[in-house]
Motif scaffolding. Structure first.
Motif, PDB file in Angstrom:
ATOM      1  N   THR A 234     -17.033 -19.993  22.699  1.00  0.00           N
ATOM      2  CA  THR A 234     -15.512 -19.919  22.241  1.00  0.00           C
ATOM      3  C   THR A 234     -14.592 -19.560  23.602  1.00  0.00           C
ATOM      4  OG1 THR A 234     -15.609 -17.371  21.845  1.00  0.00           O
ATOM      5  CG2 THR A 234     -16.535 -18.976  20.013  1.00  0.00           C
ATOM      6  N   PRO A 235     -13.315 -19.557  23.397  1.00  0.00           N
ATOM      7  CA  PRO A 235     -12.443 -19.334  24.682  1.00  0.00           C
ATOM      8  C   PRO A 235     -12.940 -18.247  25.166  1.00  0.00           C
ATOM      9  CG  PRO A 235     -11.017 -20.156  22.737  1.00  0.00           C
ATOM     10  CD  PRO A 235     -12.510 -19.867  22.064  1.00  0.00           C
ATOM     11  N   ASP A 236     -13.603 -17.055  24.591  1.00  0.00           N
ATOM     12  CA  ASP A 236     -13.771 -15.772  25.260  1.00  0.00           C
ATOM     13  C   ASP A 236     -15.226 -15.287  25.137  1.00  0.00           C
ATOM     14  OD1 ASP A 236     -13.589 -15.134  22.642  1.00  0.00           O
ATOM     15  OD2 ASP A 236     -11.773 -13.877  22.852  1.00  0.00           O
ATOM     16  N   ARG A 237     -15.830 -16.057  24.500  1.00  0.00           N
ATOM     17  CA  ARG A 237     -17.304 -15.543  24.208  1.00  0.00           C
ATOM     18  C   ARG A 237     -18.516 -16.646  24.173  1.00  0.00           C
ATOM     19  NH1 ARG A 237     -18.155 -13.045  18.534  1.00  0.00           N
ATOM     20  NH2 ARG A 237     -16.821 -14.678  17.915  1.00  0.00           N
ATOM     21  N   LYS A 238     -19.570 -16.072  24.566  1.00  0.00           N
ATOM     22  CA  LYS A 238     -20.871 -17.018  24.379  1.00  0.00           C
ATOM     23  C   LYS A 238     -21.749 -16.391  23.327  1.00  0.00           C
ATOM     24  CE  LYS A 238     -25.038 -18.384  27.080  1.00  0.00           C
ATOM     25  NZ  LYS A 238     -25.884 -18.089  28.426  1.00  0.00           N
ATOM     26  N   LEU A 239     -22.062 -17.262  22.299  1.00  0.00           N
ATOM     27  CA  LEU A 239     -22.999 -16.836  21.166  1.00  0.00           C
ATOM     28  C   LEU A 239     -24.165 -17.510  21.183  1.00  0.00           C
ATOM     29  CD1 LEU A 239     -20.081 -17.329  18.550  1.00  0.00           C
ATOM     30  CD2 LEU A 239     -20.503 -15.229  19.737  1.00  0.00           C
ATOM     31  N   THR A 240     -25.292 -16.844  21.520  1.00  0.00           N
ATOM     32  CA  THR A 240     -26.567 -17.286  21.467  1.00  0.00           C
ATOM     33  C   THR A 240     -27.329 -17.086  20.353  1.00  0.00           C
ATOM     34  OG1 THR A 240     -26.830 -16.797  23.878  1.00  0.00           O
ATOM     35  CG2 THR A 240     -28.831 -17.255  22.674  1.00  0.00           C
ATOM     36  N   TYR A 241     -27.659 -18.119  19.478  1.00  0.00           N
ATOM     37  CA  TYR A 241     -28.387 -18.023  18.180  1.00  0.00           C
ATOM     38  C   TYR A 241     -29.845 -18.667  18.525  1.00  0.00           C
ATOM     39  CZ  TYR A 241     -23.779 -18.230  16.260  1.00  0.00           C
ATOM     40  OH  TYR A 241     -22.419 -17.648  16.121  1.00  0.00           O
ATOM     41  N   GLN A 242     -30.701 -17.747  17.924  1.00  0.00           N
ATOM     42  CA  GLN A 242     -32.275 -18.067  18.078  1.00  0.00           C
ATOM     43  C   GLN A 242     -32.672 -18.807  16.752  1.00  0.00           C
ATOM     44  OE1 GLN A 242     -33.961 -17.151  20.665  1.00  0.00           O
ATOM     45  NE2 GLN A 242     -35.682 -18.426  19.896  1.00  0.00           N
TER      46      GLN A 242
END
Length: 220
Positions: free
Chosen positions: A193-201
């Motif tokens: 996202t513009p300010d985050r990195k989301l990691t899904y397993q």
């Protein structure tokens, strides 16, 4: 006898005319089908090129970092050790939002060519099912989230939609997770996202239709 032969001749002529008409109609149908297939393939190629160019330009627009001390927006690394360090965002969201304000994220799936913007569809009529990020009508569609979900991936469950195309693009490569070897060696889905990195397993993968989703997603 003469009358009998005349009837046979007329009948045979009419039969040949029927065959000729059937042949012409069949040829027209085949040509129309070939033209339709050609138009569809061309539109898919154009859509692939558009998304490829968008990815290239969005990544090239990211300002260069120095020693990972900066965000892609130029903010300095957090000096407070109690706060998380900023992460590198591989695409420039200022550029992306200039292309389409509905872009809320960027998705990448480990081991696949899935590398696309995620659009937020608040129209409740599946607009991005058959429109790309440019707003062009195409069967290629987009990767998108419906308005029932929050537009920032903060819901407990977020449903991300995308086509399963025969050319292997969009979400078609998710079928690779049905193979045990691939599943065991590739398990992460990244969303920026513009300010985050989301990691899904990835903990499970199976094939099903889309009929079990809430009807509100398709009827509003």
């Amino acid at each position: 006898m003469v009358l009998y032969h005349s009837i046979i001749i007329i009948y045979m002529q009419n039969k040949r005319n029927v065959y000729l008409i059937i042949s012409i109609v069949s040829l027209v149908i085949v040509l129309a089908a070939l033209v339709s297939i050609g138009v569809l393939l061309f539109s898919f190629k154009q859509a692939r090129d558009d998304y490829s160019q968008l990815a290239q330009r969005a990544k090239e627009a990211v300002p260069p970092a120095s020693g990972n001390l900066f965000w892609n927006r130029g903010e300095k690394k957090n000096a407070d050790p109690a706060l998380p360090d900023p992460v590198d965002i591989p695409v420039d969201f200022d550029f992306l939002l200039g292309e389409n304000k509905d872009i809320i994220g960027w998705i990448q799936v480990d081991g696949t060519q899935i590398d696309y913007p995620v659009l937020y569809d608040t129209t409740y009529n599946l607009y991005y099912l058959n429109h790309n990020f440019k707003g062009t009508t195409t069967g290629y569609g987009s990767i998108f989230v419906l308005g029932e979900n929050a537009g920032d991936f903060t819901d407990f469950n977020t449903v991300v939609y995308g086509h399963n195309l025969l050319d292997g693009s969009m979400f078609a490569k998710l079928h690779q997770f049905r193979k045990k070897d691939f599943f065991d060696s590739h398990g992460q889905i990244l969303i920026y996202t513009p300010d985050r990195k989301l990691t899904y397993q990835v903990f499970a993968a199976y094939r099903r239709d889309n009929l079990g989703y809430p009807k509100s997603s398709f009827s509003k």
